[in-house]
Motif scaffolding. Structure first.
Motif, PDB file in Angstrom:
ATOM      1  N   ARG A  28      25.293 -82.133 -21.653  1.00 55.21           N
ATOM      2  CA  ARG A  28      25.568 -81.484 -20.504  1.00 55.21           C
ATOM      3  C   ARG A  28      27.183 -80.938 -20.662  1.00 55.21           C
ATOM      4  N   VAL A  95      28.184 -78.214 -17.970  1.00 55.91           N
ATOM      5  CA  VAL A  95      27.649 -77.020 -17.557  1.00 55.91           C
ATOM      6  C   VAL A  95      26.491 -76.795 -16.514  1.00 55.91           C
ATOM      7  N   ASP A  96      26.239 -78.077 -16.069  1.00 53.26           N
ATOM      8  CA  ASP A  96      25.069 -77.996 -14.938  1.00 53.26           C
ATOM      9  C   ASP A  96      25.682 -77.576 -13.670  1.00 53.26           C
ATOM     10  N   GLY A  98      27.800 -75.356 -13.344  1.00 55.10           N
ATOM     11  CA  GLY A  98      28.060 -73.705 -13.099  1.00 55.10           C
ATOM     12  C   GLY A  98      26.952 -73.101 -13.114  1.00 55.10           C
ATOM     13  N   ASP A  99      26.304 -73.070 -11.818  1.00 52.77           N
ATOM     14  CA  ASP A  99      25.425 -72.274 -11.754  1.00 52.77           C
ATOM     15  C   ASP A  99      25.347 -70.884 -10.645  1.00 52.77           C
ATOM     16  N   LEU A 101      25.546 -67.985 -11.552  1.00 50.53           N
ATOM     17  CA  LEU A 101      24.668 -66.857 -11.518  1.00 50.53           C
ATOM     18  C   LEU A 101      23.215 -66.996 -11.466  1.00 50.53           C
ATOM     19  N   ARG A 102      22.748 -67.852 -10.619  1.00 50.45           N
ATOM     20  CA  ARG A 102      21.461 -68.054 -10.380  1.00 50.45           C
ATOM     21  C   ARG A 102      21.002 -66.758  -9.597  1.00 50.45           C
ATOM     22  N   GLY A 103      19.585 -66.534  -9.695  1.00 47.10           N
ATOM     23  CA  GLY A 103      19.266 -65.259  -8.763  1.00 47.10           C
ATOM     24  C   GLY A 103      19.027 -65.642  -7.305  1.00 47.10           C
TER      25      GLY A 103
ATOM     26  N   THR C 789      12.880 -64.376  -9.231  1.00 42.28           N
ATOM     27  CA  THR C 789      14.246 -65.139  -8.808  1.00 42.28           C
ATOM     28  C   THR C 789      14.370 -66.827  -9.395  1.00 42.28           C
ATOM     29  N   VAL C 790      12.867 -67.146  -9.205  1.00 40.75           N
ATOM     30  CA  VAL C 790      12.736 -68.500  -9.184  1.00 40.75           C
ATOM     31  C   VAL C 790      13.442 -68.844 -10.584  1.00 40.75           C
ATOM     32  N   GLN C 792      15.429 -67.792 -12.472  1.00 42.59           N
ATOM     33  CA  GLN C 792      16.883 -67.422 -12.899  1.00 42.59           C
ATOM     34  C   GLN C 792      17.629 -68.535 -12.154  1.00 42.59           C
ATOM     35  N   THR C 793      17.685 -69.614 -12.683  1.00 42.64           N
ATOM     36  CA  THR C 793      18.399 -71.022 -11.977  1.00 42.64           C
ATOM     37  C   THR C 793      20.016 -70.783 -12.361  1.00 42.64           C
ATOM     38  N   GLY C 794      20.502 -70.025 -13.047  1.00 40.46           N
ATOM     39  CA  GLY C 794      21.880 -70.392 -13.646  1.00 40.46           C
ATOM     40  C   GLY C 794      22.146 -71.404 -14.318  1.00 40.46           C
ATOM     41  N   LYS C 795      21.287 -72.304 -14.593  1.00 41.82           N
ATOM     42  CA  LYS C 795      21.527 -73.501 -15.332  1.00 41.82           C
ATOM     43  C   LYS C 795      21.344 -73.102 -16.896  1.00 41.82           C
ATOM     44  N   MET C 796      22.279 -73.200 -17.840  1.00 39.40           N
ATOM     45  CA  MET C 796      22.381 -72.556 -19.217  1.00 39.40           C
ATOM     46  C   MET C 796      21.375 -73.494 -19.701  1.00 39.40           C
ATOM     47  N   ARG C 797      21.281 -74.392 -19.833  1.00 40.11           N
ATOM     48  CA  ARG C 797      20.730 -75.342 -20.530  1.00 40.11           C
ATOM     49  C   ARG C 797      18.995 -75.123 -20.315  1.00 40.11           C
ATOM     50  N   TYR C 799      17.948 -72.253 -19.630  1.00 37.08           N
ATOM     51  CA  TYR C 799      17.763 -71.013 -20.372  1.00 37.08           C
ATOM     52  C   TYR C 799      17.758 -71.011 -21.889  1.00 37.08           C
TER      53      TYR C 799
END
Lengths: 103, 538, 821
Positions: A28, A95-96, A98-99, A101-103, C789-790, C792-797, C799
């Protein structure tokens, strides 16, 4: 030297790559993720070099791996800057958190 | 004035004036707007008078003649063979002068406008440009453009500055005219594609009259195009049964716009027939001659009777316009033909010429007298704010000068000898018997109805012991500006009535050219195999 | 000869235009400043019309001198010749000179502004019999001013001068001058800023107060004089029509002079509109002649140096006969010839023809105009109402001149009338004479009695013209003008003296208060009644002229026994005329005052009013001196159209013969006796009813109340016309307006509504179907995107996880499905 063939080297590359991926998915800490990226890159580098050594492609593999190293250095600089900014904004480098950019 | 620049100057002086007003005059400076418009229209009037003085009565065709070519032109849209082509002759010149004359007087009558002055005067000037352009254009496309240009300002002038039902009237006017324009557009395209991609009216005339080897409009084209054009122009004239926009437009329009509407706009219909429909389609004109005459006669009688029944002063005058413009259609239509050496030729050419000249004169005369009548209605409306004929009376004692001038102008409408209305009407009626005795008798009976509705109106409005309507205290004698307008119109009515040669000297040559050209066109059509039969005209 | 023609025309032009000048000045000058007491407008008008009179007299003098006064050198008729014969004989030698002069100056007149063409007196060939020598005297015609020209067609202001023109000029200007002077007195009430009109009321019942309009009255009078003289001078029928309308409008303005009175306005409108009905016929006549003859000129004209026959020459030619084609259906116009000798083209040559029935219709049409203007049956209804105008107007316009213009035109246009038309004229005249006379018997308004009498007398004139007694009709026109204007002015004097009281039942015994008026009136009454001293020809003017008409009627009836009514009716009417005129005089001037108030305030008029009475009574008594041998009749006879003197054999559809002068002369003395008897009978009846009552007239009135009511209602004509024409016209008017509003606009509105409805449907289609489809596509895309969009969580890990898993999955797929090499 013969005992160490192409397959061994590729196996090490694969191990490195998988270690890197696992590092990226599990850490993380932003810096840990960066380290995972480095591992993945180096795994790939090893493959390039190995194919350059054991096939007849000449210096191409070496040159590409040099490029990758340079790019990795640049990427590390940018990524560390991002991490710094991330820290400034969130007071952490988890990093968790920082979200955005979620849709 | 005899150059393309000079003619353009005449057309666009009002536009330039409108621009100057738009840019330089503050919209609060009402007096400056009024006077400025009057000055601009006066300058235009002077320009048209200069054109009149340049006119060469011996040249029967289009003037100016430059290097043997009639009219002046410049290329406009080359790929479609559209030219900016201008010129005038004995038919358009009197109308051009009439336009600028009536516009000037209407501008002087615009003092009664009481809102959005700046917009009003700008639109007013644009309208004048459109009208002048219609009369001076010699390219059918250009003609069409000016025709439409004139439409829009009129729409707004009625729709914004009009009476209570202004929107209805404006839309009715607009749609009616637009319907006519569409028919005209179809005819225009028929000519364009049938006549070798040509919009030049003079050239189209030559083709229509068979003067261009190898190129001729066939019978179908001529008849169809004529009917389309005639309906288009008849709406503008207006004649029965296309007239119902007129009373509404007149009743709702402000006084100066009514003056222009009756004085100039209606003449465009007659002018269009004389300039375009007749010369280009002689076969069609002959084909429809009896219908034209019948429509003219019906308009005369019908308009007269309808005027008799009105209780709104302005509506009464509007219907009198329908009646009077009937003479125009009637006079143009009296083209009798008989068989001679196996082909049909004009019979009694002089009578037809007289009818046409009478029709043309009637247009000018009606321009003066009806503008005067509407102005007279406007003068009293400005004071008492109603137009109910049954609520007037006794004005003769209250406003003697106004009543005297009004009586003179209404007598001009009545067709009293010595005033302008008489000449046109009597020439038209006298020429009708040669064409059709029955219709001539019906047309002649119009004199009784005309006398009936005009005298009855005079009696109800001006005579009697006392004024019967509201706002009696507001009745004041005419002021100097109003008197000037009325006197000018009455003087014109007298001058035209006593010295009609003022007009005939100018128009005779051109009118004879139209008449003889159409006769020649009919002969040419028959030589190329078109069978002409004379309509049995009882 | 041209020189005389243009000289005369110049004098008459001046005499004609002077009143117009006066009118313009008066209209432009208004009332000369602020002062309404100013009489200058009247003086100007009098100066103009007086100068016109002097010029007319001078013209008369010049004309007479040039003709060596031959025209008046009548002798007693020897043998069977008509009295005018000697004049004609004397004229014949004269005519030789004329022609000579004409030939001399032929070259120089052609390019002068006034084209004179001399014609008439074409009896040089001695092949005709004696009676045919009785041709017209010379006439002069030419053009003043061209209105418009279309090819060979020409509309212009012309002149046509013969003895009749000059006579009419003198008569009109003389009477007009007298009446202008009279009017200065009569209209003096108007010289104020605060005129009270007792006959006009406001809605609250008060009298109308208004400024006086003295000046306006005289400007209208001047306009009228100009228009009237225009008719007389006119050289073509179109010009007659022009001035016909102008006298109509002057009459309109003058009848409606008291604009505040509703009755005056209605009467003015009625006069003009009824006249327009006649003009409708007039226009039809004009159209026919214009279309077939191509000219309106009476006399021959010159167009472009070429001689053109006028209407009279075209139809009658040199011999006065109408030439028809062999089947009689077409009239062949006489267009071939020169120098005034026109005849039909020889067989085979191109000729212009005019269908005979159209010539009849044209004649009827023009006569229709005369009917309207002269208030003849059936358009007579406007004249009595026209008495709403001030009395001088009634005297000048509605008795002496304008209404006589109809007769004048009928006479002027005589050559164009066929026998059928003449028969119509005769019957119309006859009916009018009788109907009007009967109404006059029961009228009580002094002016209305005179108005009906005017109609009746005009009927006489028409009758005479219709019977072929051309000169007799005009003779009566002139004498009537004098005595009727005299009587009207007398009645005006009475009305003025009695302070605008017009009802005779309120008068009586006035001769003691206003003797001059009473006795000048008596002169007029005797003149119109046609009384004379039996056995002599000593009589006032009316006797002579009426005598001439009755003689013509008698001769006519002898030739056409079927039409005996045309003799009997005028004879009976002569008796009725004498009766009602004397009734009027006895009623007004003799007996006891019936209304003491009126009588007490009554006074004789001032000199400015009775002086014209004296002048006119002089003419009323003496103008016809010498009867048919006198100068007046001779002068009229000088203008008689060709062929009138000889009479006409039985011809035409109506099979009518017209008597010759000779035939008329034979019965003259018989007719004179009968007419005198009738007049005497009427006079005696009146005397015993109203002066020395033997029977009370009221009793007769009660006995015949039905007839009386019918007559008082003017034979119901007004009501009939109102029901038959006026109301239907308004109804048709409403129909037209309704048709516009409901049908034409209805169609339009329906079309507009349909368009709007189509628009609504179109909008619905757009909104529901077209837009619907598009929206479905968009919505589907959107919802699919939303559901993705479900991931696309924005969670890098995550992805990275996805990438890794995906790669593994891809490899798995690759190995599973890759074709084995």
């Amino acid at each position: 030297m013969d005992a160490i063939g192409l397959n061994y080297v590729l196996a090490i590359g694969a191990v490195l790559f998988v270690c890197g991926v696992i590092c990226m998915t599990t850490k993380r800490n932003g810096i840990g993720v960066l380290m995972g990226v480095e591992l993945v890159l180096n795994g790939a580098n090893l493959n390039f070099v190995a194919f350059a050594r054991y096939s007849s492609m000449g210096l191409d593999g070496h040159v590409i791996s040099l490029f990758v190293i340079v790019l990795a250095a640049a990427e590390a600089a940018v990524a560390l800057a991002i991490a710094l900014n991330f820290y400034n904004n969130h007071l952490t480098i988890d990093v968790d958190r920082g979200d955005e950019l979620r849709g | 004035m005899d150059s393309i620049l000079g003619l353009s100057l005449i057309i666009f002086t009002p536009t330039i004036g409108a621009l100057l007003i738009a840019l330089l005059v503050n919209s609060k400076a009402i007096e400056a707007l009024r006077v400025g418009t009057v000055v601009i229209t006066a300058i235009t009037f002077v320009f048209t008078l200069m054109l009149w003085s340049n006119f060469d009565a011996n040249e029967t065709g289009i003037q100016p003649v430059v290097d043997g070519v009639n009219g002046v032109s410049a290329e406009w849209i080359g790929s479609w063979n559209i030219h900016y082509r201008l010129g005038y002759d004995g038919i358009s010149l009197p109308l051009v002068v009439l336009t600028s004359f009536i516009s000037m007087l209407a501008a002087m009558a615009s003092w009664s406008i009481n809102k959005l002055h700046k917009g009003y005067f700008i639109l007013f000037l644009l309208l004048e440009t459109g009208m002048l352009g219609v009369f001076l254009a010699l390219d059918f496309f250009l003609f069409y453009v000016f025709w439409e240009v004139m439409l829009l300002p009129m729409y707004f002038l009625i729709g914004v500055w009009g009476g209570p039902r202004r929107e209805y009237a404006a839309i009715k006017f607009f749609l009616y005219t637009l319907a006519g324009s569409v028919l005209m557009l179809i005819a225009m395209l028929m000519f364009y594609f049938g006549g070798g991609n040509e919009f030049n009216i003079l050239r189209l005339t030559q083709i229509g009259q068979g003067n261009v080897p190898g190129l001729q409009f066939d019978e179908f084209t001529q008849i169809t195009a004529f009917i389309l054009l005639f309906i288009g122009f008849a709406i503008k004239v207006p004649c029965f049964p296309f007239h119902t926009w007129l009373p509404d437009a007149h009743v709702e329009a402000p006084t100066p716009i009514s003056m222009i509407l009756a004085g100039v706009l209606l003449k465009m219909g007659g002018y269009g027939i004389l300039r375009i429909a007749f010369p280009i389609c002689p076969v069609g004109a002959q084909y429809a001659a009896y219908t034209l005459v019948a429509i003219g006669v019906i308009s005369i009688i019908y308009g007269g009777f309808a005027a008799l029944a009105q209780t709104d002063f302005k509506r009464m005058v509007a219907y009198s316009s329908v009646s009077h413009m009937g003479y125009v259609i009637l006079g143009m239509g009296v083209w009798k033909i008989t068989a001679e050496n196996g082909i049909m030729v004009t019979s009694g050419r002089d009578y037809w010429l007289m009818g046409m000249s009478g029709a043309m004169f009637q247009m000018i005369a009606h321009g003066v007298s009806s503008a005067g009548m509407f102005f007279m209605v406007g003068v009293i409306y400005d004071r008492v704010h109603h137009r109910d004929l049954n609520q007037f009376g006794g004005l003769f004692g209250l406003m003697p000068l106004y009543s005297g001038l009004a009586a003179g102008i209404f007598f001009a409408g009545l067709g009293l000898p010595g005033l302008c209305g008489f000449i046109g009407e009597v020439l038209v009626v006298l020429s009708t018997w040669n064409f059709s005795p029955v219709l001539a008798i019906v047309a002649a009976s119009g004199v009784i109805i005309t006398a009936g509705y005009i005298l009855w109106t005079l009696q109800r409005v001006y005579l009697g012991a006392e004024y019967k309507g509201p706002h009696a205290e507001e009745i004041t004698p005419m002021n100097a500006r109003e008197a000037t307008i009325a006197i000018t119109l009455l003087v014109m009515a007298v001058v035209l009535g006593v010295y009609p040669n003022l007009m005939f000297d100018v128009m005779n040559g051109s009118m004879a050219e139209v008449v003889d050209g159409m006769d020649a066109g009919l002969r040419a059509a028959q030589q190329s195999g078109v069978a002409i039969t004379a309509v049995p005209a009882p | 000869m041209e020189s005389l023609g243009s000289e005369l025309s110049n004098y008459l032009l001046l005499a004609w235009l002077l009143p117009l000048f006066g009118f313009c000045i008066e209209v432009l000058g208004g009332r000369w400043g602020r002062n309404r007491q100013d009489k200058r407008a009247a003086y100007l008008a009098i100066a103009c019309i007086g100068a016109s009179f002097l010029l007319s007299s001078f013209t008369f003098f010049r004309w007479g001198t040039e003709n060596h006064w031959q025209v008046f050198a009548a002798s007693d008729d020897s043998g069977h010749h008509s009295v005018a014969l000697l004049a004609a004989d004397g004229h014949e030698e004269n005519h030789g000179e004329h022609k000579h002069e004409k030939d001399d100056s032929h070259g120089k007149h052609t390019d002068s502004g006034n084209h004179d063409a001399v014609h008439g007196g074409e009896h040089g060939d001695s092949s005709h019999d004696v009676a045919a020598h009785h041709g017209p005297g010379p006439s002069y015609s030419g053009t003043f001013y061209t209105l418009a020209t279309f090819g060979a067609l020409n509309l212009s202001i012309d002149y046509y001068i013969d003895s009749l023109t000059i006579l009419m000029f003198c008569m009109v200007t003389l009477i007009a001058t007298c009446i202008h002077i009279f009017a200065v007195g009569y209209m003096s009430d108007e010289l104020t800023d605060e005129y009270v009109d007792h006959n006009a009321h406001t809605s609250d019942g008060h009298h109308v107060h208004r400024p006086g309009r003295f000046h306006r009255f005289f400007s209208f009078l001047s306009l009228f004089c100009f228009s009237m003289l225009g008719i007389v001078l006119a050289g073509n029928i179109f010009q007659v029509f022009v001035f016909w309308e102008l006298v109509g409008i002057s009459s309109f303005l003058l009848i409606g002079f008291y604009t505040e009175r509703k009755s005056a306005n209605v009467a003015a409108n009625k006069a003009f509109i009824v006249n327009r009905v006649g003009d409708f016929g007039f226009i039809i006549g004009l159209m026919i002649l214009w279309t077939y003859c191509g000219t309106f000129s009476f006399g021959d004209t010159e167009i472009g140096g070429q001689e053109q026959p006028g209407l009279f020459s075209m139809i009658r030619g040199a011999d006065g006969e109408i030439v028809t084609s062999s089947d009689g259906d077409e009239v062949i116009l006489k267009t071939s010839g020169h120098d005034g000798h026109w005849s039909a083209p020889e067989n085979g040559q191109p000729n212009k023809t005019l269908p005979y029935f159209l010539l009849v219709i044209a004649g009827m049409g023009v006569f229709g105009g005369c009917i309207g203007k002269s208030a003849q049956f059936p358009l007579q209804t406007w004249l009595p109402d026209a008495m709403e105008g001030p009395t001088p107007v009634s005297a000048l316009v509605h008795s002496a001149t304008m209404v006589a213009a109809g007769v004048y035109l009928a006479a002027r246009f005589y050559p164009v009338f066929t026998t059928e038309v003449l028969l119509t004229i005769a019957y119309v005249g006859c009916i009018t004479a009788f109907v009007a006379a009967t109404i006059a018997v029961v009228a009580t308004d002094i002016k209305r009695v005179l108005a009906y009498s005017t109609m009746s007398q005009l009927g006489y004139m028409m009758l005479a013209i219709g019977l072929g007694g051309w000169a007799a009709g005009l003779f009566h026109l002139v004498t009537h003008a004098f005595f009727k204007s005299l009587m009207f002015l007398c009645s005006g004097s009475v009305i003025h003296g009695c302070h605008h009281e017009q009802e005779m039942p309120k008068m009586g015994g006035l001769r003691h208060k206003m003797p001059i008026t009473a006795y000048t009136m008596l002169v007029g009454v005797i003149a119109i009644s046609g009384l004379a001293i039996p056995g002599t020809s000593i009589a006032f003017s009316g006797f002579h002229s009426k005598d001439a008409i009755v003689a013509t009627a008698l001769a006519y009836t002898k030739l056409n026994p079927v039409h005996f009514l045309l003799f009997l009716t005028p004879l009976v009417t002569a008796g009725i005329t004498a009766f009602y005129m004397f009734r009027l005089w006895f009623y007004t001037f003799t007996g006891k005052p019936r209304d003491q108030h009126v009588y007490d305030h009554c006074h004789e008029s001032p000199a400015v009013m009775f002086a014209p009475l004296l002048v006119l009574s002089l003419f009323a008594a003496g103008c016809a001196l010498g009867g048919e041998n006198g100068p007046l009749y001779q002068m009229i006879g000088h203008s008689e159209p060709l062929g009138v003197a000889a009479g006409v054999e039985h011809s035409g559809v109506a099979n009518i013969a017209l008597p010759s002068h000779h035939a008329i002369h034979e019965v003259h003395s018989t007719a004179g006796v009968v007419a005198l008897l009738a007049a005497a009978l009427g006079t005696l009846t009146a005397f015993f009813l109203y002066c020395r009552p033997v029977v009370n007239p009221e009793m007769i009135k009660r006995q015949f109340s039905g007839v009386h009511g019918f007559l008082v209602e003017k034979w119901q004509f007004d009501n009939l016309y109102d029901a038959a024409f006026v109301r239907p016209a308004h109804i048709v008017g409403r129909w037209c307006a309704g048709f516009d509003k409901n049908i034409l606009d209805g169609i339009l509105h329906t079309a507009a509504r349909t368009a709007v409805w189509i628009g609504t449907v179109d909008r619905k289609f757009d909104e529901k179907i077209v837009d619907g489809l598009v929206n479905v596509v968009g919505n589907v895309t959107r919802s699919v995107g939303m559901s993705l969009t479900v991931f696309q969580t924005g969670k890098m890990r995550q992805y990275v996880m996805f990438i890794a898993v995906s790669v593994v999955a891809l490899f798995a797929l690759l190995f599973a499905f890759m074709p084995k090499a």
